[in-house]
Design an enzyme around this catalytic site. Structure first.
Site, PDB file in Angstrom:
ATOM      1  N   GLU A 252       0.839  -1.198   0.000  1.00 22.99           N
ATOM      2  CA  GLU A 252       0.000   0.000   0.000  1.00 22.99           C
ATOM      3  C   GLU A 252       0.881   1.258   0.000  1.00 22.99           C
ATOM      4  O   GLU A 252       1.834   1.329   0.778  1.00 22.99           O
ATOM      5  CB  GLU A 252      -0.917   0.022   1.225  1.00 22.99           C
ATOM      6  CG  GLU A 252      -1.942   1.141   1.138  1.00 22.99           C
ATOM      7  CD  GLU A 252      -2.840   1.215   2.389  1.00 22.99           C
ATOM      8  OE1 GLU A 252      -3.999   1.606   2.235  1.00 22.99           O
ATOM      9  OE2 GLU A 252      -2.368   0.899   3.486  1.00 22.99           O
ATOM     10  N   GLY A 390       2.977   1.395  10.992  1.00 19.98           N
ATOM     11  CA  GLY A 390       2.637   0.784  12.269  1.00 19.98           C
ATOM     12  C   GLY A 390       2.150  -0.631  12.041  1.00 19.98           C
ATOM     13  O   GLY A 390       2.562  -1.570  12.719  1.00 19.98           O
ATOM     14  N   ALA A 391       1.266  -0.800  11.053  1.00 27.15           N
ATOM     15  CA  ALA A 391       0.731  -2.110  10.689  1.00 27.15           C
ATOM     16  C   ALA A 391       0.082  -1.985   9.318  1.00 27.15           C
ATOM     17  O   ALA A 391      -0.190  -0.883   8.844  1.00 27.15           O
ATOM     18  CB  ALA A 391      -0.279  -2.596  11.723  1.00 27.15           C
ATOM     19  N   ASN A 394      -3.081  -6.354   5.126  1.00 27.61           N
ATOM     20  CA  ASN A 394      -3.122  -7.386   4.088  1.00 27.61           C
ATOM     21  C   ASN A 394      -4.119  -8.479   4.483  1.00 27.61           C
ATOM     22  O   ASN A 394      -4.077  -8.998   5.596  1.00 27.61           O
ATOM     23  CB  ASN A 394      -1.738  -8.017   3.914  1.00 27.61           C
ATOM     24  CG  ASN A 394      -0.629  -6.997   3.865  1.00 27.61           C
ATOM     25  OD1 ASN A 394      -0.630  -6.111   3.032  1.00 27.61           O
ATOM     26  ND2 ASN A 394       0.322  -7.125   4.780  1.00 27.61           N
ATOM     27  N   HIS A 426      -7.858  -2.231  14.703  1.00 27.19           N
ATOM     28  CA  HIS A 426      -7.874  -1.371  13.510  1.00 27.19           C
ATOM     29  C   HIS A 426      -7.665  -2.208  12.246  1.00 27.19           C
ATOM     30  O   HIS A 426      -8.410  -2.082  11.269  1.00 27.19           O
ATOM     31  CB  HIS A 426      -6.781  -0.313  13.643  1.00 27.19           C
ATOM     32  CG  HIS A 426      -6.690   0.646  12.500  1.00 27.19           C
ATOM     33  ND1 HIS A 426      -7.088   1.955  12.597  1.00 27.19           N
ATOM     34  CD2 HIS A 426      -6.233   0.502  11.222  1.00 27.19           C
ATOM     35  CE1 HIS A 426      -6.887   2.575  11.443  1.00 27.19           C
ATOM     36  NE2 HIS A 426      -6.361   1.706  10.593  1.00 27.19           N
ATOM     37  N   GLU A 427      -6.648  -3.067  12.266  1.00 30.59           N
ATOM     38  CA  GLU A 427      -6.347  -3.860  11.075  1.00 30.59           C
ATOM     39  C   GLU A 427      -7.420  -4.914  10.822  1.00 30.59           C
ATOM     40  O   GLU A 427      -7.726  -5.233   9.664  1.00 30.59           O
ATOM     41  CB  GLU A 427      -4.975  -4.518  11.215  1.00 30.59           C
ATOM     42  CG  GLU A 427      -3.823  -3.553  11.481  1.00 30.59           C
ATOM     43  CD  GLU A 427      -3.779  -2.372  10.519  1.00 30.59           C
ATOM     44  OE1 GLU A 427      -4.157  -2.536   9.343  1.00 30.59           O
ATOM     45  OE2 GLU A 427      -3.363  -1.286  10.937  1.00 30.59           O
ATOM     46  N   HIS A 430     -10.323  -3.415   9.022  1.00 30.87           N
ATOM     47  CA  HIS A 430     -10.061  -3.268   7.588  1.00 30.87           C
ATOM     48  C   HIS A 430     -10.420  -4.530   6.805  1.00 30.87           C
ATOM     49  O   HIS A 430     -10.655  -4.451   5.590  1.00 30.87           O
ATOM     50  CB  HIS A 430      -8.576  -2.978   7.344  1.00 30.87           C
ATOM     51  CG  HIS A 430      -8.213  -1.536   7.420  1.00 30.87           C
ATOM     52  ND1 HIS A 430      -8.889  -0.560   6.740  1.00 30.87           N
ATOM     53  CD2 HIS A 430      -7.200  -0.903   8.080  1.00 30.87           C
ATOM     54  CE1 HIS A 430      -8.324   0.621   6.982  1.00 30.87           C
ATOM     55  NE2 HIS A 430      -7.307   0.434   7.799  1.00 30.87           N
ATOM     56  N   GLU A 449      -9.614   4.466   6.234  1.00 33.99           N
ATOM     57  CA  GLU A 449      -8.845   4.747   7.435  1.00 33.99           C
ATOM     58  C   GLU A 449      -9.671   5.418   8.529  1.00 33.99           C
ATOM     59  O   GLU A 449      -9.505   5.117   9.709  1.00 33.99           O
ATOM     60  CB  GLU A 449      -7.625   5.596   7.085  1.00 33.99           C
ATOM     61  CG  GLU A 449      -6.662   4.918   6.121  1.00 33.99           C
ATOM     62  CD  GLU A 449      -6.110   3.600   6.651  1.00 33.99           C
ATOM     63  OE1 GLU A 449      -6.247   3.315   7.854  1.00 33.99           O
ATOM     64  OE2 GLU A 449      -5.558   2.835   5.841  1.00 33.99           O
TER      65      GLU A 449
END
Length: 818
Positions: A252, A390-391, A394, A426-427, A430, A449
């Site tokens: 990304e 930070g992360a 994927n 957070h991830e 996503h 985001e």
């Protein structure tokens, strides 16, 4: 990408000195905006002084002779106000410009194509839509000895319209051979590449027609790079000094093209079937579960992974490593999901429990909340030594900076614990919002985001309710968002992106923190249940597709209760496409029975920036208010287009009002002096009559209004006076106050003035410090405040704090595990 990534990209530090212990490497990507000092240490300005420069005098203990303080106060008030005005100017100087014309930048790039790639047949920044990928069959061979990567990819293409040109992305790759077939028949084509654009074009000898089956096969050679993007080298140093390497990816926003030729734009979703050739001593991972492993010879094996769900190229990921793992299955999801934490053997022991617990509970909660099953068999979380972000979300293979995944219960800080949990959530958010449904183009990055940023607080608050994360949402999202968006150099949430090279510039506090704040505002307006139903329909309708912001608003509009004659779509358009945010003024009339909201205008920090054209913006504002006599918040609308005052008849007379209850709206409220006077009295009498977020918001706005010239300094100091009692124990107000005081103090160079100001600071914090003490408390939020308060007070050299710190430091020298 995580909020932590945005903070790093923005040069933002975290709210407490507690954060800085063992959590972030030095020199980590500090660039872009220097955000508000409640979250970011400020840049020092040197002020003119009539005294010669010399070291600051050592600080004194709090003196019983308070006459000195009062005698100095008149001088202090004048200088304090001057410092605040200088500070506002300093904020302007330290804000990264966002408003350089993106169109002109893109136009310049387009003009340069002819000189950089004079024979290239597609002189455009974006790919044509006449051809789109359906499926990639990719084999990649990253060599961890030579750091050369070889590969081959077969891309099945869909022809949308007749064309004789196939254009895709490839950057830094050497294409060694290629072949194009149409319905199984080979056709000739001429290859042309343009490194300036990172593109590769094939001019076909015969045009292909809509509906024909085309396959493009390419063999290529690339690198396992050192620059932390594309396919890159991760280096780990063990405690014995030995060094080991792994190969990982970070694509990304536009770096998949650096590992393999592909259509590297988010709207070109496709299926990816990946195979990884590796040495037998290594392990490999990809987005999907492993199907089988073939042995090539005694030392080489090929792992074949299941075909992926339909997804964008920036979410593709692979990894080749020698890591250990800890694994557990979910129990309360539609089907069991295998969740694994991977890290180097000497780092993972005893440090994966928090991330694993959060990932399991997070997946279970999110699947229930979104009502869309997680579509993969597994979710890997990978801790890396070398990671620029930070992360990264994927799909099925999330990558993290190791300090944001591994938690040592005996040595890591409370802040580190919170950061790990929120970044993991957070991830995971996503995986639905961003992966399952993806923006069509990067102008809607904020949808990815901002939403994940909101969900990380909302869901982690449900998993760990005693952490009070929704209180912290205000200080960690609205504060930096309001600060940056109060400058003319800000940009709208949804911002045009004409050139892929501009994408990195919008990973900032506007996309993340303001975006999250606007999402929270909409959820507050609709109520949690209608909002949730709207999200569920949106995800179900657009799953495995791309969407725009307007698609979300149209669906949410159906589920949100009546907002009178105000349309959610109009509200969302105003708040996401206009730069900045409003300031409104509030007063009580008719013996406290009428609330008047008036004079809507754009808030800008600097007076000389308040030109007519900039101040012309108007917003439909949800005025969410409560009073001392009616603590249940209510909402009325101030429309931006009629220019009239808003008069609200109150059921019972009020002494004071909060016109943005719990910081729910992304706007500031300037009260008249009578209300500020009553608020100051209320804070002294019983500060808990206002919520912790309301107290933080009133104080932060007051600091900002003094700096911007809207409010008298005496009013601010009257509001702060209640802190001297030591009864304020909530973290949110203290984050505001400690950060703002530190920012002001760092501007002072005169030694006598610093003594006077620090005496004032000690007076504000001494009682609270004494009440908190040094003994660790059970409360997560209190432990963070305790660390922040101790750091602040010890810096002021309060005797008890210094002595206690020295004792603990001496103990640590003897036993560094203490």
């Amino acid at each position: 990408m995580s909020t932590a990534s945005a903070k790093l990209l923005a040069g933002e530090d975290f709210a407490s000195d507690d954060d800085l212990v063992n959590d972030w490497p030095s020199g980590a990507n500090q660039r872009l905006e220097n955000e508000d000092a409640s979250v970011v240490p400020p840049v020092r300005l040197r002020l003119a002084s009539s005294k010669p420069n010399r070291k600051r005098q050592r600080l004194h203990r709090i003196s019983s002779c308070t006459a000195f303080v009062f005698a100095s106060m008149a001088c202090f008030l004048g200088i304090f106000l001057g410092l605040l005005l200088v500070l506002a100017a300093n904020e302007k100087c330290n804000t990264q410009l966002h408003n350089d014309s993106s169109i002109s930048v893109a136009e310049k790039r387009v003009k340069n194509i002819s000189s950089e790639c004079p024979t290239y047949p597609w002189p455009e920044l974006r790919l044509p839509t006449s051809v789109e990928p359906v499926k990639y069959t990719l084999t990649i061979r990253p060599n961890l000895t030579t750091f050369v990567s070889t590969g081959n990819v077969d891309i099945d293409l869909n022809i949308n319209s007749r064309t004789d040109l196939i254009v895709l992305h490839a950057h830094g790759l050497n294409v060694t051979s290629y072949q194009i077939t149409v319905d199984g028949t080979h056709i000739n084509a001429q290859k042309e590449n343009c490194e300036f654009l990172g593109q590769l074009a094939f001019k076909l000898s015969n045009a292909v027609n809509q509906g024909e089956k085309v396959q493009l096969s390419i063999r290529f050679v690339g690198q396992v790079s050192d620059d932390l993007v594309g396919l890159y080298k991760n280096t780990h140093y063990s405690s014995d000094g030995s060094k080991s390497y792994s190969a990982v990816t970070q694509f990304e926003p536009t770096d998949a093209r650096k590992m393999f030729p592909c259509f590297d734009e988010p709207a070109f979703k496709a299926v990816f079937q990946v195979s990884i050739e590796r040495e037998r001593r290594h392990t490999s991972k990809a987005n999907m579960a492993l199907q089988k492993t073939d042995i090539v010879d005694g030392q080489i094996e090929v792992d074949h992974f299941a075909p992926s769900v339909k997804m964008s190229t920036y979410l593709v990921a692979i990894a080749v490593f020698d890591f250990a793992n800890v694994t557990e299955m979910t129990k309360h999801t539609t089907h069991p999901i295998r969740v694994s934490i991977h890290a180097n053997q000497d780092m993972i022991k005893g440090k994966a429990d928090l991330a694993l617990e959060t990932a399991i509970k997070g997946l279970e909660y999110l699947e229930t909340f979104f009502k869309v099953p997680f579509p993969l068999e597994k979710q890997d979380l990978l801790a890396l030594d070398d990671f620029a972000e930070g992360a990264m979300e994927n799909w099925g293979l999330i990558t993290f900076r190791d300090s944001l995944l591994l938690y040592d219960q005996n040595r890591s800080t409370t802040r580190s614990k919170e950061m790990i949990a929120t970044v993991v959530v957070h991830e995971l958010a996503h995986q639905w919002f961003g992966n399952l449904v993806t923006m069509k183009w990067w102008n809607d990055l904020w949808l990815n985001e901002g939403f994940a940023n909101f969900i990380e607080y909302f869901v982690t608050d449900r998993i760990f309710p005693d952490w009070k994360l929704m209180d912290q949402f205000y200080v960690e999202n609205l504060l930096p968002g309001l600060f940056l968006d109060g400058m003319t150099t800000s940009h709208a949430i949804s911002v045009p992106v004409h050139d892929p090279a501009e994408i990195g510039g919008i990973f900032d506090a506007i996309s993340y923190q303001k975006g999250a704040s606007i999402i929270r505002m909409f959820m507050g307006l609709s109520g949690e249940e209608p909002f949730k139903l709207g999200l569920q329909e949106y995800l179900e309708h657009y799953k495995y597709q791309n969407a725009e912001g307007s698609d979300l608003w149209e669906i949410l509009q159906k589920h949100i209760p009546s907002m009178g004659d105000v349309s959610l779509i109009d509200v969302a358009t105003a708040w996401t496409t206009q730069v900045g945010y409003p300031l409104v003024q509030a007063r009580l009339e008719n013996s406290g029975t009428t609330l008047v909201i008036f004079n809507q205008t754009r808030f800008l920090s600097l007076i000389d920036e308040r030109t007519d054209d900039r101040m012309a913006h108007k917003w439909p504002i949800p005025i969410i208010y409560k009073t001392d006599s009616t603590m249940q918040s209510k909402t009325v609308w101030m429309k931006g287009n009629n220019g009239r005052n808003l008069n609200v008849i109150l059921p019972t007379p009020a002494k004071w009002v909060i016109a943005n209850a719990d910081g729910s709206g992304f706007y500031r409220v300037l009260y008249d002096q009578a209300i500020y006077h009553e608020l100051a009295k209320q804070l002294k009498l019983d500060h808990t009559a206002l919520s912790a977020v309301d107290r933080a918001a009133v104080l932060y706005d007051a600091f900002s209004f003094v700096k911007s010239g809207h409010l008298r300094l005496e009013t601010l100091m009257n509001l702060l006076a209640y802190l001297e009692s030591g009864k304020e124990t909530d973290r949110a107000p203290w984050v505001v106050v400690l950060g703002q005081l530190r920012q002001i103090e760092d501007l002072i160079e005169d030694p006598d003035m610093i003594d006077t100001f620090q005496a004032y600071e000690r007076r504000l914090v001494a009682a609270t410090y004494s009440n908190l003490g040094w003994e660790l408390t059970e409360s997560h939020s209190d432990r963070q405040l305790q660390a922040e308060m101790v750091a602040f007070v010890c810096r002021l050299e309060l005797q008890d704090c210094v002595q206690s710190a020295l004792i603990r430091f001496s103990d640590w020298l003897v036993d560094n595990s203490s």
